[in-house]
Design an enzyme around this catalytic site. Structure first.
Site, short mmCIF file in Angstrom:
data_model
loop_
_atom_site.label_atom_id
_atom_site.label_comp_id
_atom_site.label_asym_id
_atom_site.label_seq_id
_atom_site.Cartn_x
_atom_site.Cartn_y
_atom_site.Cartn_z
N ILE A 55 0.76 -1.04 0.33
CA ILE A 55 0.33 0.35 0.18
C ILE A 55 0.93 1.36 -0.14
O ILE A 55 1.68 0.71 0.77
CB ILE A 55 -0.63 -0.44 1.19
CG1 ILE A 55 -1.35 -1.31 1.71
CG2 ILE A 55 -2.07 0.96 0.99
CD1 ILE A 55 -2.23 -1.39 3.03
N CYS A 56 0.92 2.37 -0.69
CA CYS A 56 1.48 3.65 -0.83
C CYS A 56 0.69 4.14 0.00
O CYS A 56 -0.55 5.47 -0.41
CB CYS A 56 2.19 3.72 -2.41
SG CYS A 56 1.97 5.25 -2.92
N LEU A 57 0.62 4.88 1.59
CA LEU A 57 0.51 5.43 2.09
C LEU A 57 1.18 6.20 3.33
O LEU A 57 1.87 5.27 4.08
CB LEU A 57 -0.69 4.27 2.82
CG LEU A 57 -1.63 4.91 3.38
CD1 LEU A 57 -2.48 6.69 2.63
CD2 LEU A 57 -2.12 4.19 4.55
#
Length: 232
Positions: A169-171
């Site tokens: 996840i790109c968070l």
């Protein structure tokens, strides 16, 4: 007349005793001088006997050679225990909180007895292209938690520009913007928000981000198809 032989016998016994027990009589015989001239050389074979060999290869020699290692362990083990204790207490606290008051459409808890390995379930947000889907995530806490972020990955396939095929996840809060004040509940809420509104400006899958910006209808069609195929 009978006392004279007794005195003679006593003198002979005393002389014999003094000669045989000379080491116990301080400063009276040559053997005692020899013993007392080396009060600190207990390592000589005469003074130590079998213990001299033990110092080299026996139990005492082993302790002397390896004594530093247990001391090092004694110094480092408390640090590790404190780190584990801090993270475990924090994780247990968050587990109690998320059990009593879970975020909307989310649940999470340990896998079996391992407090550091969790599984989470997120329901596709209503009104989004993921509505109706049930998405499973893996959560891994390190012993440095909460000073390092948890590792959260999707187990269920999802068509999203900020989530790749490995479930990464790109968070930002899972990377540089992590703070010890954050909790796993807040992380799950942020992931739900990401499902509602993706961030094509910071994509993990560039082709999906481009499609989202240039052909939103096709993007949404495929996202719904994947949700139906993999998450229901």
């Amino acid at each position: 007349m009978s006392s004279t032989p007794a005195a003679g016998s006593a003198a002979e016994v005393a002389t014999s005793s003094a000669t045989s027990n000379a080491p116990s009589a301080p400063s009276t015989t040559a053997s005692n001088v020899s013993n007392t001239s080396q009060p600190t050389t207990a390592g000589t074979p005469q003074a130590r006997g079998g213990r001299g060999s033990n110092a080299n290869g026996g139990a005492s020699g082993s302790n002397a050679g390896g004594g530093d290692e247990p001391r090092k362990e004694a110094k480092t083990t408390p640090r590790i225990s404190r780190a584990l204790g801090t993270s475990a207490k924090r994780i247990q606290k968050e587990l109690a909180e998320i059990t009593l008051d879970p975020p909307p459409n989310c649940s999470a808890g340990p896998k079996g007895d391992n407090l550091y390995e969790w599984v989470s379930t997120i329901l596709g947000p209503p009104g989004s292209v993921y509505e109706g889907g049930v998405f499973f995530l893996d959560i891994h806490f390190s012993p440095e938690y909460p000073f390092k972020p948890p590792k959260v990955t999707f187990r269920t396939r999802i068509y999203h520009c900020n989530i790749n095929s490995q479930g990464v996840i790109c968070l930002d809060i899972l990377k540089d913007n992590w703070s010890p004040a954050l909790t796993i509940s807040k992380v799950l809420l942020s992931i739900c928000s990401l499902l509602t509104d993706c961030n094509p400006a910071d994509p993990l899958v560039g082709s999906i981000a481009t499609q989202y910006l240039q052909n939103r209808e096709e993007h949404d069609r495929i996202a719904r198809l994947w949700t139906k195929r993999y998450a229901t």
